[in-house]
Design a protein around this motif. Structure first.
Motif, PDB file in Angstrom:
ATOM      1  N   VAL A 136       8.974  11.926  -3.300  1.00  0.00           N
ATOM      2  CA  VAL A 136       9.082  10.784  -4.210  1.00  0.00           C
ATOM      3  C   VAL A 136       7.776  10.742  -4.978  1.00  0.00           C
ATOM      4  O   VAL A 136       6.731  10.416  -4.419  1.00  0.00           O
ATOM      5  CB  VAL A 136       9.287   9.457  -3.464  1.00  0.00           C
ATOM      6  CG1 VAL A 136       9.458   8.318  -4.477  1.00  0.00           C
ATOM      7  CG2 VAL A 136      10.480   9.526  -2.527  1.00  0.00           C
ATOM      8  N   GLU A 137       7.835  11.136  -6.253  1.00  0.00           N
ATOM      9  CA  GLU A 137       6.606  11.155  -7.047  1.00  0.00           C
ATOM     10  C   GLU A 137       6.437   9.832  -7.771  1.00  0.00           C
ATOM     11  O   GLU A 137       7.388   9.289  -8.322  1.00  0.00           O
ATOM     12  CB  GLU A 137       6.604  12.321  -8.041  1.00  0.00           C
ATOM     13  CG  GLU A 137       7.826  12.363  -8.960  1.00  0.00           C
ATOM     14  CD  GLU A 137       7.578  13.135 -10.242  1.00  0.00           C
ATOM     15  OE1 GLU A 137       7.175  14.291 -10.160  1.00  0.00           O
ATOM     16  OE2 GLU A 137       7.817  12.557 -11.330  1.00  0.00           O
ATOM     17  N   ILE A 138       5.203   9.326  -7.741  1.00  0.00           N
ATOM     18  CA  ILE A 138       4.814   8.196  -8.576  1.00  0.00           C
ATOM     19  C   ILE A 138       3.861   8.795  -9.595  1.00  0.00           C
ATOM     20  O   ILE A 138       2.698   9.064  -9.308  1.00  0.00           O
ATOM     21  CB  ILE A 138       4.185   7.076  -7.740  1.00  0.00           C
ATOM     22  CG1 ILE A 138       5.221   6.594  -6.725  1.00  0.00           C
ATOM     23  CG2 ILE A 138       3.711   5.938  -8.632  1.00  0.00           C
ATOM     24  CD1 ILE A 138       4.658   5.702  -5.655  1.00  0.00           C
ATOM     25  N   ASP A 139       4.424   9.079 -10.756  1.00  0.00           N
ATOM     26  CA  ASP A 139       3.803   9.961 -11.742  1.00  0.00           C
ATOM     27  C   ASP A 139       3.163   9.101 -12.829  1.00  0.00           C
ATOM     28  O   ASP A 139       3.860   8.419 -13.580  1.00  0.00           O
ATOM     29  CB  ASP A 139       4.882  10.886 -12.315  1.00  0.00           C
ATOM     30  CG  ASP A 139       4.313  12.008 -13.164  1.00  0.00           C
ATOM     31  OD1 ASP A 139       3.232  11.836 -13.752  1.00  0.00           O
ATOM     32  OD2 ASP A 139       4.980  13.062 -13.250  1.00  0.00           O
ATOM     33  N   THR A 140       1.836   9.168 -12.938  1.00  0.00           N
ATOM     34  CA  THR A 140       1.120   8.299 -13.869  1.00  0.00           C
ATOM     35  C   THR A 140       0.720   9.012 -15.158  1.00  0.00           C
ATOM     36  O   THR A 140      -0.067   8.497 -15.941  1.00  0.00           O
ATOM     37  CB  THR A 140      -0.143   7.723 -13.201  1.00  0.00           C
ATOM     38  OG1 THR A 140      -0.995   8.810 -12.786  1.00  0.00           O
ATOM     39  CG2 THR A 140       0.219   6.872 -12.003  1.00  0.00           C
ATOM     40  N   TRP A 183       6.280  19.707 -16.778  1.00  0.00           N
ATOM     41  CA  TRP A 183       7.013  19.251 -15.586  1.00  0.00           C
ATOM     42  C   TRP A 183       7.963  18.092 -15.883  1.00  0.00           C
ATOM     43  O   TRP A 183       9.008  17.976 -15.250  1.00  0.00           O
ATOM     44  CB  TRP A 183       6.020  18.774 -14.508  1.00  0.00           C
ATOM     45  CG  TRP A 183       4.877  19.693 -14.269  1.00  0.00           C
ATOM     46  CD1 TRP A 183       3.571  19.508 -14.637  1.00  0.00           C
ATOM     47  CD2 TRP A 183       4.921  20.954 -13.592  1.00  0.00           C
ATOM     48  NE1 TRP A 183       2.806  20.581 -14.236  1.00  0.00           N
ATOM     49  CE2 TRP A 183       3.602  21.479 -13.589  1.00  0.00           C
ATOM     50  CE3 TRP A 183       5.942  21.689 -12.983  1.00  0.00           C
ATOM     51  CZ2 TRP A 183       3.271  22.697 -13.005  1.00  0.00           C
ATOM     52  CZ3 TRP A 183       5.612  22.910 -12.406  1.00  0.00           C
ATOM     53  CH2 TRP A 183       4.295  23.396 -12.421  1.00  0.00           C
ATOM     54  N   ASP A 184       7.570  17.226 -16.830  1.00  0.00           N
ATOM     55  CA  ASP A 184       8.295  15.961 -17.045  1.00  0.00           C
ATOM     56  C   ASP A 184       9.182  15.995 -18.279  1.00  0.00           C
ATOM     57  O   ASP A 184       9.516  14.961 -18.843  1.00  0.00           O
ATOM     58  CB  ASP A 184       7.290  14.811 -17.172  1.00  0.00           C
ATOM     59  CG  ASP A 184       6.425  14.672 -15.940  1.00  0.00           C
ATOM     60  OD1 ASP A 184       6.958  14.847 -14.822  1.00  0.00           O
ATOM     61  OD2 ASP A 184       5.219  14.391 -16.087  1.00  0.00           O
ATOM     62  N   ARG A 185       9.589  17.177 -18.696  1.00  0.00           N
ATOM     63  CA  ARG A 185      10.301  17.287 -19.968  1.00  0.00           C
ATOM     64  C   ARG A 185      11.683  16.630 -19.930  1.00  0.00           C
ATOM     65  O   ARG A 185      12.254  16.317 -20.968  1.00  0.00           O
ATOM     66  CB  ARG A 185      10.421  18.765 -20.359  1.00  0.00           C
ATOM     67  CG  ARG A 185      10.612  18.964 -21.842  1.00  0.00           C
ATOM     68  CD  ARG A 185      10.261  20.379 -22.244  1.00  0.00           C
ATOM     69  NE  ARG A 185       9.052  20.423 -23.051  1.00  0.00           N
ATOM     70  CZ  ARG A 185       8.524  21.546 -23.517  1.00  0.00           C
ATOM     71  NH1 ARG A 185       9.092  22.690 -23.274  1.00  0.00           N
ATOM     72  NH2 ARG A 185       7.420  21.516 -24.238  1.00  0.00           N
ATOM     73  N   GLU A 229       5.194   6.721 -17.778  1.00  0.00           N
ATOM     74  CA  GLU A 229       5.004   6.846 -16.337  1.00  0.00           C
ATOM     75  C   GLU A 229       6.332   6.573 -15.622  1.00  0.00           C
ATOM     76  O   GLU A 229       7.169   5.815 -16.118  1.00  0.00           O
ATOM     77  CB  GLU A 229       3.927   5.855 -15.876  1.00  0.00           C
ATOM     78  CG  GLU A 229       2.578   6.159 -16.521  1.00  0.00           C
ATOM     79  CD  GLU A 229       1.456   5.301 -15.961  1.00  0.00           C
ATOM     80  OE1 GLU A 229       1.701   4.512 -15.030  1.00  0.00           O
ATOM     81  OE2 GLU A 229       0.334   5.429 -16.469  1.00  0.00           O
ATOM     82  N   HIS A 230       6.502   7.172 -14.448  1.00  0.00           N
ATOM     83  CA  HIS A 230       7.817   7.092 -13.813  1.00  0.00           C
ATOM     84  C   HIS A 230       7.708   7.326 -12.314  1.00  0.00           C
ATOM     85  O   HIS A 230       6.687   7.792 -11.803  1.00  0.00           O
ATOM     86  CB  HIS A 230       8.767   8.124 -14.443  1.00  0.00           C
ATOM     87  CG  HIS A 230       8.200   9.517 -14.471  1.00  0.00           C
ATOM     88  ND1 HIS A 230       7.395   9.969 -15.498  1.00  0.00           N
ATOM     89  CD2 HIS A 230       8.278  10.556 -13.589  1.00  0.00           C
ATOM     90  CE1 HIS A 230       7.024  11.212 -15.251  1.00  0.00           C
ATOM     91  NE2 HIS A 230       7.548  11.597 -14.089  1.00  0.00           N
ATOM     92  N   ILE A 231       8.791   6.978 -11.646  1.00  0.00           N
ATOM     93  CA  ILE A 231       8.940   7.266 -10.215  1.00  0.00           C
ATOM     94  C   ILE A 231      10.281   7.950 -10.037  1.00  0.00           C
ATOM     95  O   ILE A 231      11.275   7.566 -10.671  1.00  0.00           O
ATOM     96  CB  ILE A 231       8.808   5.977  -9.371  1.00  0.00           C
ATOM     97  CG1 ILE A 231       8.984   6.271  -7.879  1.00  0.00           C
ATOM     98  CG2 ILE A 231       9.745   4.892  -9.846  1.00  0.00           C
ATOM     99  CD1 ILE A 231       8.597   5.099  -6.989  1.00  0.00           C
ATOM    100  N   GLU A 279      13.367  18.756 -12.106  1.00  0.00           N
ATOM    101  CA  GLU A 279      14.433  17.774 -12.294  1.00  0.00           C
ATOM    102  C   GLU A 279      14.085  16.461 -11.598  1.00  0.00           C
ATOM    103  O   GLU A 279      13.802  16.454 -10.397  1.00  0.00           O
ATOM    104  CB  GLU A 279      15.758  18.317 -11.751  1.00  0.00           C
ATOM    105  CG  GLU A 279      16.925  17.379 -11.974  1.00  0.00           C
ATOM    106  CD  GLU A 279      18.215  17.885 -11.342  1.00  0.00           C
ATOM    107  OE1 GLU A 279      19.171  17.073 -11.267  1.00  0.00           O
ATOM    108  OE2 GLU A 279      18.269  19.055 -10.919  1.00  0.00           O
ATOM    109  N   HIS A 280      14.095  15.367 -12.358  1.00  0.00           N
ATOM    110  CA  HIS A 280      13.783  14.049 -11.809  1.00  0.00           C
ATOM    111  C   HIS A 280      15.067  13.332 -11.419  1.00  0.00           C
ATOM    112  O   HIS A 280      15.869  12.966 -12.267  1.00  0.00           O
ATOM    113  CB  HIS A 280      13.002  13.234 -12.840  1.00  0.00           C
ATOM    114  CG  HIS A 280      11.615  13.745 -13.095  1.00  0.00           C
ATOM    115  ND1 HIS A 280      11.370  14.933 -13.742  1.00  0.00           N
ATOM    116  CD2 HIS A 280      10.407  13.233 -12.763  1.00  0.00           C
ATOM    117  CE1 HIS A 280      10.062  15.133 -13.808  1.00  0.00           C
ATOM    118  NE2 HIS A 280       9.451  14.117 -13.225  1.00  0.00           N
ATOM    119  N   LYS A 281      15.264  13.133 -10.122  1.00  0.00           N
ATOM    120  CA  LYS A 281      16.446  12.455  -9.616  1.00  0.00           C
ATOM    121  C   LYS A 281      16.055  11.023  -9.248  1.00  0.00           C
ATOM    122  O   LYS A 281      14.888  10.750  -8.976  1.00  0.00           O
ATOM    123  CB  LYS A 281      16.969  13.171  -8.373  1.00  0.00           C
ATOM    124  CG  LYS A 281      17.114  14.688  -8.532  1.00  0.00           C
ATOM    125  CD  LYS A 281      17.301  15.335  -7.156  1.00  0.00           C
ATOM    126  CE  LYS A 281      17.148  16.846  -7.185  1.00  0.00           C
ATOM    127  NZ  LYS A 281      18.194  17.548  -7.927  1.00  0.00           N
TER     128      LYS A 281
HETATM  129 CA   LIG Z   1       7.190  13.575 -12.989  1.00  0.00          CA
END
Ligand SMILES: [Ca+2]
Ligand SMILES: [Ca+2]
Ligand SMILES: [Ca+2]
Length: 291
Positions: free
Chosen positions: A155-159, A171-173, A180-182, A194-196
């Motif tokens: 579980v990434e908390i991506d700042t 990575w975040d395309r 920013e996202h989780i 892939e962000h699920k």
């Molecule tokens: Ca990310």
């Protein structure tokens, strides 16, 4: 007993966590069934009269030679300096049996600079490197790329949004809007991950607000589902097979985090822990503070 009922429903677990009598009962039952390092610590804590989850180093260790450090119960995943990568993993004696429920609550500090980077991630993993597993700094988050953490769910908390416009990292395309996202991810080589179970912050919002915020991670063994709850954002992801995702049913768990050319101080404090369906240290903490 309450253990199964608590584990299946997160809300019930959290509710019960506030009830000293019920959590105390969980601790009593756990002694009969489990003999873990955590449990021997429980006994010594009782004898010493401390009654709290007082020493994170009894359960976890930082990845050697990297950026993380522990002072008392506070874990610094990265200091506020560039190009750091650090991690905290459970000891081999405290691996999680994924055929049982798991629960962890922590307070997360993502930094003070909204333009900082890169974030932290909670991870369950069965990488061959065990509790030294980590990958590169920057947008790789210690998770992705050539030395990615294998047999893992994160579980990434991506700042920091890595859309290729800076530093060439993509990575975040698949994340829109570009904020920013989780999200829950299966670590891999990339170049896009892939962000699920994705939640993206609205424009102008940032996780790095200079304050600690509570986060929970729950594994539901019966549905093979990992769930998170952070600052009102929730998500969950179901795996099809423990063998396919983790290469087995036992995993290390912990956190990784990185900085890149931009940085932030990133810290956490674990406040609740339930491994293999039991949580003796949680019961102690509740009894200590409220009982
Ligand atoms: Ca990310
Ligand atoms: Ca940021
Ligand atoms: Ca990122």
């Amino acid at each position: 007993m309450n253990i199964k009922k608590i584990g299946i429903a997160t809300t019930a677990l959290l509710l019960c966590a506030n009830l000293p009598m019920q959590t105390h009962a969980m601790a009593a039952e756990s002694k009969q069934v489990y003999a873990t390092k955590a449990e021997s610590k429980l006994k010594s804590s009782q004898e010493e009269g401390q009654g709290s989850f007082s020493d994170v180093t009894d359960y976890f260790s930082v990845v050697p030679g990297k950026s993380s450090s522990i002072e008392k119960n506070m874990v610094t995943i990265t200091p506020n300096s560039p190009r750091q990568a650090g991690g905290l993993w459970s000891d081999a004696s405290n691996k999680v049996d994924l055929t049982k429920n798991f629960h962890l609550k922590a307070d997360l500090f993502m930094g003070t600079d909204p333009n900082g980077a890169d974030g932290m991630a909670f991870v369950m993993q069965n990488d061959p490197r065990g509790n030294t597993a980590i990958s590169a700094n920057g947008g790789a988050l210690g998770l992705y790329g050539g030395s990615y953490i294998k047999n893992a769910l994160a579980v990434e908390i991506d700042t920091y949004i890595n859309d290729g416009s800076e530093y060439g990292e993509t990575w975040d395309r698949d994340v829109t809007p570009k904020n920013e996202h989780i999200a829950i991810t299966v670590p891999g080589v990339g170049p896009v991950i892939e962000h699920k179970a994705l939640n993206v912050l609205p424009n102008g919002a940032y996780f790095e607000d200079g304050e600690f915020h509570e986060v929970t991670f729950d594994w539901n063994a019966s549905t093979k589902t990992l769930s998170y709850n952070y600052r009102g954002y929730t998500g969950s992801y179901q795996v099809q097979s423990l063998e396919d995702t983790f290469g087995g049913s036992e995993v290390f768990f912990g956190f990784v985090g990185t900085t890149g050319d931009r940085n932030n101080l990133q810290q956490l404090k674990i406040t609740e822990l339930q491994i293999n369906g039991i949580s003796p240290e949680l019961a102690l903490e509740i009894n200590d503070t409220k009982g």
